[in-house]
Design a protein around this motif. Sequence first.
Motif, PDB file in Angstrom:
ATOM      1  N   THR A  30      56.004  -0.494  10.937  1.00 18.11           N
ATOM      2  CA  THR A  30      57.155  -0.450  10.034  1.00 18.11           C
ATOM      3  C   THR A  30      58.307   0.316  10.674  1.00 18.11           C
ATOM      4  O   THR A  30      59.458  -0.142  10.653  1.00 18.11           O
ATOM      5  CB  THR A  30      56.762   0.205   8.690  1.00 18.11           C
ATOM      6  OG1 THR A  30      55.713  -0.568   8.102  1.00 18.11           O
ATOM      7  CG2 THR A  30      57.942   0.283   7.732  1.00 18.11           C
ATOM      8  N   LYS A  33      59.800  -1.715  13.457  1.00 16.94           N
ATOM      9  CA  LYS A  33      60.676  -2.770  12.930  1.00 16.94           C
ATOM     10  C   LYS A  33      62.036  -2.205  12.542  1.00 16.94           C
ATOM     11  O   LYS A  33      63.072  -2.830  12.776  1.00 16.94           O
ATOM     12  CB  LYS A  33      60.033  -3.461  11.731  1.00 16.94           C
ATOM     13  CG  LYS A  33      58.903  -4.390  12.083  1.00 16.94           C
ATOM     14  CD  LYS A  33      58.302  -5.002  10.833  1.00 16.94           C
ATOM     15  CE  LYS A  33      57.159  -5.939  11.148  1.00 16.94           C
ATOM     16  NZ  LYS A  33      56.556  -6.493   9.912  1.00 16.94           N
ATOM     17  N   LEU A  80      61.133  -2.982   4.473  1.00 16.00           N
ATOM     18  CA  LEU A  80      60.703  -1.776   5.183  1.00 16.00           C
ATOM     19  C   LEU A  80      60.753  -0.509   4.333  1.00 16.00           C
ATOM     20  O   LEU A  80      60.190   0.514   4.723  1.00 16.00           O
ATOM     21  CB  LEU A  80      61.583  -1.555   6.423  1.00 16.00           C
ATOM     22  CG  LEU A  80      61.590  -2.666   7.459  1.00 16.00           C
ATOM     23  CD1 LEU A  80      62.579  -2.339   8.579  1.00 16.00           C
ATOM     24  CD2 LEU A  80      60.198  -2.882   8.017  1.00 16.00           C
ATOM     25  N   LEU A 160      55.604   7.466   4.900  1.00 21.49           N
ATOM     26  CA  LEU A 160      55.447   6.097   4.427  1.00 21.49           C
ATOM     27  C   LEU A 160      54.426   6.040   3.310  1.00 21.49           C
ATOM     28  O   LEU A 160      53.550   6.916   3.211  1.00 21.49           O
ATOM     29  CB  LEU A 160      55.007   5.189   5.583  1.00 21.49           C
ATOM     30  CG  LEU A 160      56.015   5.060   6.721  1.00 21.49           C
ATOM     31  CD1 LEU A 160      55.696   6.030   7.829  1.00 21.49           C
ATOM     32  CD2 LEU A 160      56.022   3.662   7.258  1.00 21.49           C
ATOM     33  N   ASP A 166      51.339  -3.170   2.380  1.00 23.83           N
ATOM     34  CA  ASP A 166      52.457  -3.013   3.299  1.00 23.83           C
ATOM     35  C   ASP A 166      52.819  -1.531   3.382  1.00 23.83           C
ATOM     36  O   ASP A 166      52.889  -0.846   2.358  1.00 23.83           O
ATOM     37  CB  ASP A 166      53.691  -3.783   2.805  1.00 23.83           C
ATOM     38  CG  ASP A 166      53.501  -5.280   2.860  1.00 23.83           C
ATOM     39  OD1 ASP A 166      52.848  -5.771   3.800  1.00 23.83           O
ATOM     40  OD2 ASP A 166      54.006  -5.962   1.944  1.00 23.83           O
ATOM     41  N   TRP A 167      53.079  -1.053   4.589  1.00 16.58           N
ATOM     42  CA  TRP A 167      53.540   0.314   4.775  1.00 16.58           C
ATOM     43  C   TRP A 167      55.060   0.323   4.681  1.00 16.58           C
ATOM     44  O   TRP A 167      55.741  -0.396   5.405  1.00 16.58           O
ATOM     45  CB  TRP A 167      53.082   0.857   6.124  1.00 16.58           C
ATOM     46  CG  TRP A 167      51.631   1.181   6.116  1.00 16.58           C
ATOM     47  CD1 TRP A 167      50.616   0.428   6.631  1.00 16.58           C
ATOM     48  CD2 TRP A 167      51.018   2.332   5.539  1.00 16.58           C
ATOM     49  NE1 TRP A 167      49.414   1.046   6.417  1.00 16.58           N
ATOM     50  CE2 TRP A 167      49.632   2.221   5.749  1.00 16.58           C
ATOM     51  CE3 TRP A 167      51.501   3.452   4.875  1.00 16.58           C
ATOM     52  CZ2 TRP A 167      48.725   3.190   5.319  1.00 16.58           C
ATOM     53  CZ3 TRP A 167      50.598   4.423   4.440  1.00 16.58           C
ATOM     54  CH2 TRP A 167      49.234   4.286   4.663  1.00 16.58           C
ATOM     55  N   LEU A 168      55.589   1.142   3.750  1.00 12.87           N
ATOM     56  CA  LEU A 168      57.020   1.202   3.499  1.00 12.87           C
ATOM     57  C   LEU A 168      57.539   2.619   3.731  1.00 12.87           C
ATOM     58  O   LEU A 168      56.871   3.598   3.382  1.00 12.87           O
ATOM     59  CB  LEU A 168      57.327   0.783   2.065  1.00 12.87           C
ATOM     60  CG  LEU A 168      56.795  -0.584   1.634  1.00 12.87           C
ATOM     61  CD1 LEU A 168      57.084  -0.828   0.159  1.00 12.87           C
ATOM     62  CD2 LEU A 168      57.393  -1.685   2.491  1.00 12.87           C
TER      63      LEU A 168
END
Length: 175
Positions: A30, A33, A80, A160, A166-168
Amino acid sequence: MKLFFLCATMLVALFAFYPLSAQQSGPSLTVKKLFTLLDNPKSLINKEDECFKEVDGLDILKLNKPYIRVYLNNLKNTGLFSSAYLSEKEKYYQQMEKDIAKDGYATGRDCDEYTASQDPPEYKEILAALQKTAPVVTGNTATITLRFKSIPGYKLVYKLVKVNNDWLIDSFDSK
């Protein structure tokens, strides 16, 4: 006997490569990205300046309210950032609006937003540090602390949260 060795070899290989694959698809990915997007000047995440209609140095005199909506939507669409992070960003612009109404201006950031530094490391340095750093994962939260040889004493800390696998990014800071 051969079947036993084959199964044992496969099991060892599975565990040997697990940490590598977990890091590539985990919280580190993440953050990678994010900096890949930031490294692209055409990326919509780099368009925050369009949120400010009139500026005098670091003082923001007027906000571009319609674009703030667009910008926040662009951040959301990256996939993200956590809803808590996006909510804080919205509050940031609301506070600016209140400051402008009260004082005639709001003070803008005097540093890079995603590195919280006036002289941040280059993105390639951040990505190199990210490859050398293992996230600390506790349940559905993770912390990634990046350190840089070129900037002693400076570190980036990303927090995160895991939402729907999903890792945000929930928050970040520099120290």
